[in-house]
Design a protein around this motif. Structure first.
Motif, short mmCIF file in Angstrom:
data_model
loop_
_atom_site.label_atom_id
_atom_site.label_comp_id
_atom_site.label_asym_id
_atom_site.label_seq_id
_atom_site.Cartn_x
_atom_site.Cartn_y
_atom_site.Cartn_z
N GLU A 77 4.26 -13.97 -6.28
CA GLU A 77 3.11 -14.81 -6.60
C GLU A 77 3.66 -16.19 -6.92
O GLU A 77 4.53 -16.32 -7.78
N TYR A 78 3.20 -17.19 -6.19
CA TYR A 78 3.63 -18.56 -6.44
C TYR A 78 2.52 -19.29 -7.18
O TYR A 78 1.34 -19.08 -6.91
N GLU A 79 2.92 -20.17 -8.10
CA GLU A 79 1.97 -21.05 -8.79
C GLU A 79 2.47 -22.48 -8.63
O GLU A 79 3.64 -22.76 -8.86
N THR A 80 1.57 -23.37 -8.23
CA THR A 80 1.91 -24.78 -8.11
C THR A 80 1.51 -25.51 -9.38
O THR A 80 0.76 -24.99 -10.20
N SER A 81 2.00 -26.73 -9.55
CA SER A 81 1.76 -27.46 -10.80
C SER A 81 0.29 -27.82 -11.00
O SER A 81 -0.11 -28.14 -12.11
N ASP A 82 -0.53 -27.75 -9.94
CA ASP A 82 -1.96 -28.00 -10.10
C ASP A 82 -2.70 -26.76 -10.57
O ASP A 82 -3.92 -26.77 -10.72
N GLY A 83 -1.97 -25.64 -10.82
CA GLY A 83 -2.55 -24.43 -11.37
C GLY A 83 -3.01 -23.41 -10.33
O GLY A 83 -3.41 -22.30 -10.69
N GLU A 84 -2.92 -23.73 -9.06
CA GLU A 84 -3.33 -22.78 -8.02
C GLU A 84 -2.27 -21.70 -7.86
O GLU A 84 -1.07 -21.95 -7.97
N VAL A 85 -2.72 -20.47 -7.60
CA VAL A 85 -1.84 -19.32 -7.46
C VAL A 85 -2.10 -18.66 -6.11
O VAL A 85 -3.25 -18.50 -5.71
N ARG A 86 -1.03 -18.26 -5.42
CA ARG A 86 -1.14 -17.53 -4.15
C ARG A 86 -0.20 -16.32 -4.19
O ARG A 86 0.93 -16.42 -4.65
N HIS A 87 -0.69 -15.20 -3.69
CA HIS A 87 0.09 -13.97 -3.61
C HIS A 87 0.60 -13.82 -2.19
O HIS A 87 -0.16 -13.93 -1.24
N VAL A 88 1.91 -13.58 -2.03
CA VAL A 88 2.54 -13.49 -0.72
C VAL A 88 3.14 -12.09 -0.55
O VAL A 88 3.97 -11.67 -1.35
N GLN A 89 2.70 -11.39 0.47
CA GLN A 89 3.14 -10.02 0.75
C GLN A 89 4.36 -10.00 1.67
O GLN A 89 4.66 -10.99 2.33
N ALA A 90 5.00 -8.85 1.74
CA ALA A 90 6.09 -8.64 2.70
C ALA A 90 5.57 -8.91 4.10
O ALA A 90 4.41 -8.65 4.41
N GLY A 91 6.43 -9.47 4.93
CA GLY A 91 6.05 -9.82 6.29
C GLY A 91 5.53 -11.24 6.42
O GLY A 91 5.30 -11.71 7.52
#
Length: 129
Positions: A77-91
């Motif tokens: 799970e990545y979070e950017t400094s603007d507070g947005e979060v994205r979940h990244v799966q295998a592949g």
């Protein structure tokens, strides 16, 4: 082909973007069935990394150069400094280009993970965001 991108604006804030990598249908060897292939990009280094089980959160950080990460197993799970979060799966693959500023936060899944890091000195030659 879509690619998640993490980048920094001139003020040092990191953000997400999705970029479309153009592809063309072609055969990659004689008599092969054609399939979608992207352009070739200049790479300066390829590293295979093994993130140990239990390594959960990596503090705010930047990358030293643009890197395309290819996640073979596990998730992040990545979070950017603007507070947005994205979940990244295998592949999945992610273009990480926040080489300056506040950086991003990485939260890894509990299991060990294998990730390929491809250093791209010119990024993917994408137009500016």
């Amino acid at each position: 082909m879509k690619c998640l991108r993490i980048y920094a604006t001139p003020d040092g804030e990191s953000h997400f973007d999705e970029v479309e990598l153009p592809t063309t249908k072609r055969s990659v060897y004689p008599d092969a069935v054609p399939f979608e292939v992207s352009a070739s990009y200049q790479a300066s280094r390829v590293r295979l990394t093994r993130i140990p089980a239990g390594m959960r959160e990596v503090a705010w950080h930047t990358v030293p150069e643009p890197v395309l990460t290819v996640r073979l197993d596990g998730s992040v799970e990545y979070e950017t400094s603007d507070g947005e979060v994205r979940h990244v799966q295998a592949g999945s693959f992610v273009l990480v280009e926040d080489t300056h500023g506040k950086g991003h936060l990485s939260r890894h899944s509990a299991e060990a993970q294998t990730v390929i890091w491809i250093s791209l000195p010119n990024g993917l030659d994408l137009p500016p965001a």
